[in-house]
Design an enzyme around this catalytic site. Sequence first.
Site, PDB file in Angstrom:
ATOM      1  N   ALA A   1      39.153  38.128  37.711  1.00 15.35           N
ATOM      2  CA  ALA A   1      40.443  38.788  37.588  1.00 15.35           C
ATOM      3  C   ALA A   1      41.433  37.766  37.041  1.00 15.35           C
ATOM      4  O   ALA A   1      41.242  36.562  37.202  1.00 15.35           O
ATOM      5  CB  ALA A   1      40.884  39.309  38.942  1.00 15.35           C
TER       6      ALA A   1
ATOM      7  N   GLY B   1      35.877  38.708  39.679  1.00 14.28           N
ATOM      8  CA  GLY B   1      35.897  40.079  39.168  1.00 14.28           C
ATOM      9  C   GLY B   1      34.901  40.294  38.038  1.00 14.28           C
ATOM     10  O   GLY B   1      34.438  41.422  37.817  1.00 14.28           O
TER      11      GLY B   1
ATOM     12  N   GLU C   1      31.733  40.966  39.731  1.00 18.39           N
ATOM     13  CA  GLU C   1      31.878  42.279  40.378  1.00 18.39           C
ATOM     14  C   GLU C   1      31.805  43.423  39.362  1.00 18.39           C
ATOM     15  O   GLU C   1      31.205  44.463  39.629  1.00 18.39           O
ATOM     16  CB  GLU C   1      33.199  42.306  41.159  1.00 18.39           C
ATOM     17  CG  GLU C   1      33.172  41.330  42.336  1.00 18.39           C
ATOM     18  CD  GLU C   1      34.538  41.100  42.961  1.00 18.39           C
ATOM     19  OE1 GLU C   1      35.475  40.714  42.207  1.00 18.39           O
ATOM     20  OE2 GLU C   1      34.685  41.288  44.176  1.00 18.39           O
TER      21      GLU C   1
ATOM     22  N   GLU D   1      36.415  33.215  44.589  1.00 19.44           N
ATOM     23  CA  GLU D   1      37.757  33.551  45.084  1.00 19.44           C
ATOM     24  C   GLU D   1      38.189  32.664  46.234  1.00 19.44           C
ATOM     25  O   GLU D   1      39.361  32.332  46.377  1.00 19.44           O
ATOM     26  CB  GLU D   1      37.801  35.025  45.529  1.00 19.44           C
ATOM     27  CG  GLU D   1      37.661  36.036  44.397  1.00 19.44           C
ATOM     28  CD  GLU D   1      36.234  36.424  44.089  1.00 19.44           C
ATOM     29  OE1 GLU D   1      35.291  35.718  44.527  1.00 19.44           O
ATOM     30  OE2 GLU D   1      36.051  37.441  43.390  1.00 19.44           O
TER      31      GLU D   1
HETATM   32  C1  HXC Z   1      43.266  33.770  34.052  1.00 16.09           C
HETATM   33  C2  HXC Z   1      41.731  32.330  33.116  1.00 16.09           C
HETATM   34  C3  HXC Z   1      40.779  32.694  34.084  1.00 16.09           C
HETATM   35  C4  HXC Z   1      41.133  33.670  35.041  1.00 16.09           C
HETATM   36  C5  HXC Z   1      39.907  31.239  32.776  1.00 16.09           C
HETATM   37  N1  HXC Z   1      41.165  31.427  32.334  1.00 16.09           N
HETATM   38  N2  HXC Z   1      39.655  31.985  33.840  1.00 16.09           N
HETATM   39  N3  HXC Z   1      42.958  32.862  33.115  1.00 16.09           N
HETATM   40  N4  HXC Z   1      42.397  34.163  35.001  1.00 16.09           N
HETATM   41  N5  HXC Z   1      40.282  34.110  35.975  1.00 16.09           N
HETATM   42  C6  HXC Z   1      41.831  30.772  31.216  1.00 16.09           C
HETATM   43  C7  HXC Z   1      42.194  29.332  31.526  1.00 16.09           C
HETATM   44  O1  HXC Z   1      43.396  29.281  32.241  1.00 16.09           O
HETATM   45  C8  HXC Z   1      42.325  28.771  30.157  1.00 16.09           C
HETATM   46  O2  HXC Z   1      43.559  29.134  29.590  1.00 16.09           O
HETATM   47  C9  HXC Z   1      41.238  29.493  29.371  1.00 16.09           C
HETATM   48  O3  HXC Z   1      40.950  30.681  30.114  1.00 16.09           O
HETATM   49  C10 HXC Z   1      39.969  28.707  29.256  1.00 16.09           C
HETATM   50  O4  HXC Z   1      39.551  28.290  30.552  1.00 16.09           O
HETATM   51  P1  HXC Z   1      39.187  26.789  30.934  1.00 16.09           P
HETATM   52  O5  HXC Z   1      39.312  26.656  32.393  1.00 16.09           O
HETATM   53  O6  HXC Z   1      39.969  25.838  30.097  1.00 16.09           O
HETATM   54  O7  HXC Z   1      37.659  26.724  30.472  1.00 16.09           O
HETATM   55  P2  HXC Z   1      36.496  25.817  31.094  1.00 16.09           P
HETATM   56  O8  HXC Z   1      37.002  24.435  31.353  1.00 16.09           O
HETATM   57  O9  HXC Z   1      35.334  25.999  30.185  1.00 16.09           O
HETATM   58  O10 HXC Z   1      36.155  26.458  32.518  1.00 16.09           O
HETATM   59  C11 HXC Z   1      35.619  27.765  32.604  1.00 16.09           C
HETATM   60  C12 HXC Z   1      35.712  28.266  34.055  1.00 16.09           C
HETATM   61  C13 HXC Z   1      37.160  28.167  34.563  1.00 16.09           C
HETATM   62  C14 HXC Z   1      34.755  27.449  34.964  1.00 16.09           C
HETATM   63  C15 HXC Z   1      35.215  29.718  34.026  1.00 16.09           C
HETATM   64  O11 HXC Z   1      38.007  28.772  33.602  1.00 16.09           O
HETATM   65  C16 HXC Z   1      37.394  28.831  35.872  1.00 16.09           C
HETATM   66  O12 HXC Z   1      37.015  28.302  36.927  1.00 16.09           O
HETATM   67  N6  HXC Z   1      38.070  29.995  35.847  1.00 16.09           N
HETATM   68  C17 HXC Z   1      38.474  30.707  37.047  1.00 16.09           C
HETATM   69  C18 HXC Z   1      37.289  31.356  37.698  1.00 16.09           C
HETATM   70  C19 HXC Z   1      37.734  32.096  38.935  1.00 16.09           C
HETATM   71  O13 HXC Z   1      38.240  31.528  39.899  1.00 16.09           O
HETATM   72  N7  HXC Z   1      37.549  33.410  38.936  1.00 16.09           N
HETATM   73  C20 HXC Z   1      37.886  34.267  40.056  1.00 16.09           C
HETATM   74  C21 HXC Z   1      39.246  34.838  39.844  1.00 16.09           C
HETATM   75  S1  HXC Z   1      39.746  35.810  41.209  1.00 16.09           S
HETATM   76  P3  HXC Z   1      44.600  28.043  29.007  1.00 16.09           P
HETATM   77  O14 HXC Z   1      45.782  28.870  28.632  1.00 16.09           O
HETATM   78  O15 HXC Z   1      44.832  27.068  30.093  1.00 16.09           O
HETATM   79  O16 HXC Z   1      43.848  27.462  27.842  1.00 16.09           O
HETATM   80  C22 HXC Z   1      38.851  37.222  41.048  1.00 16.09           C
HETATM   81  C23 HXC Z   1      38.859  38.252  42.115  1.00 16.09           C
HETATM   82  C24 HXC Z   1      40.149  38.414  42.688  1.00 16.09           C
HETATM   83  O17 HXC Z   1      38.197  37.478  40.129  1.00 16.09           O
HETATM   84  C25 HXC Z   1      40.059  38.899  44.062  1.00 16.09           C
HETATM   85  C26 HXC Z   1      41.373  38.966  44.697  1.00 16.09           C
HETATM   86  C27 HXC Z   1      42.343  37.915  44.228  1.00 16.09           C
END
Ligand code: HXC
Length: 257
Positions: free
Chosen positions: A65, A108, A111, A131
């Site tokens: 998400a 997400g 999911e 998360e």
């Molecule tokens: C918003 C995101 C994002 C996300 C990545 N980006 N994931 N933006 N929401 N979930 C954006 C980064 O901010 C970045 O933007 C660009 O995408 C590239 O990501 P990087 O981190 O620079 O890439 P990399 O180093 O290759 O790492 C990839 C990654 C990492 C390991 C997937 O991006 C990551 O850990 N993302 C978050 C994963 C996560 O926590 N997902 C769960 C979300 S919560 P910029 O502008 O900085 O270049 C969820 C459920 C919610 O899904 C439930 C209730 C809250």
Amino acid sequence: MHYETIIAEKKGRVGLITLNRPKALNAINRQLTQEVLDAATAFETDPDIGCIVITGSEKAFAAGADIKEMQDRSFIDMYGADWFADWERLPRLRKPTIAAVAGFALGGGCELAMMCDFILAADTARFGQPEIKLGVMPGMGGSQRLTRLIGRAKAMEMCLTGRMMDAAEAERAGLVSRVVPAAELLADAMTTAETIASMSLPAAMMVKEAVNRADEVDLAEGLRFERRLFHSTFALEDQKEGMAAFVEKRPAVFKNR
Ligand code: HXC
């Protein structure tokens, strides 16, 4: 169909939805949510479509998400809007759906993949429910579907640690149906979807309904449900065609009725 965060295309009898927010690794924001659901609903109601494929990019199916969209929201923002509830529409689709996953399928993203009827994974796929690392927890079905798909021990560990699972582990655990080389993922998913779409659509819809029922009811009830659906396939022209084609040693041509 023109969208900003996805690409939706009809390829023969297959509806292909490609998540397309490359700069955010296909993070799921509200616009993407509405566009995916809109495209999927259009395919669902299109009589020429028999199967739906959802895919992302080489690097990410979806990295979760959209954290930036959520970070400043309050409890009442989330609860009041019933954030993520719209996604319940996706698993309710009656036509078969396939997630074709390469790269990250996190939070997400994982999911969303699990909402599809099955997941085909590239060897580059990585699944996780990270998360907990954000101080929250899964909110689009992760704690429920992952537990049903891979069992309590692994699901609990994944959701509590946020660690990622690679494609081989995901296949061993039963999260994905098959792992294929990344370069072949989309072609394989489309061939698989075309195969499904060439079957009798009402029969395929009944299969989906019956398999999904296994998650909801006990065995005796599930077996009865399956048997009644099986009986009802004998009301289909497609049953007559399928069985006649076998006896006459020719390919079946289903009319979907
Ligand atoms: C918003 C995101 C994002 C996300 C990545 N980006 N994931 N933006 N929401 N979930 C954006 C980064 O901010 C970045 O933007 C660009 O995408 C590239 O990501 P990087 O981190 O620079 O890439 P990399 O180093 O290759 O790492 C990839 C990654 C990492 C390991 C997937 O991006 C990551 O850990 N993302 C978050 C994963 C996560 O926590 N997902 C769960 C979300 S919560 P910029 O502008 O900085 O270049 C969820 C459920 C919610 O899904 C439930 C209730 C809250």
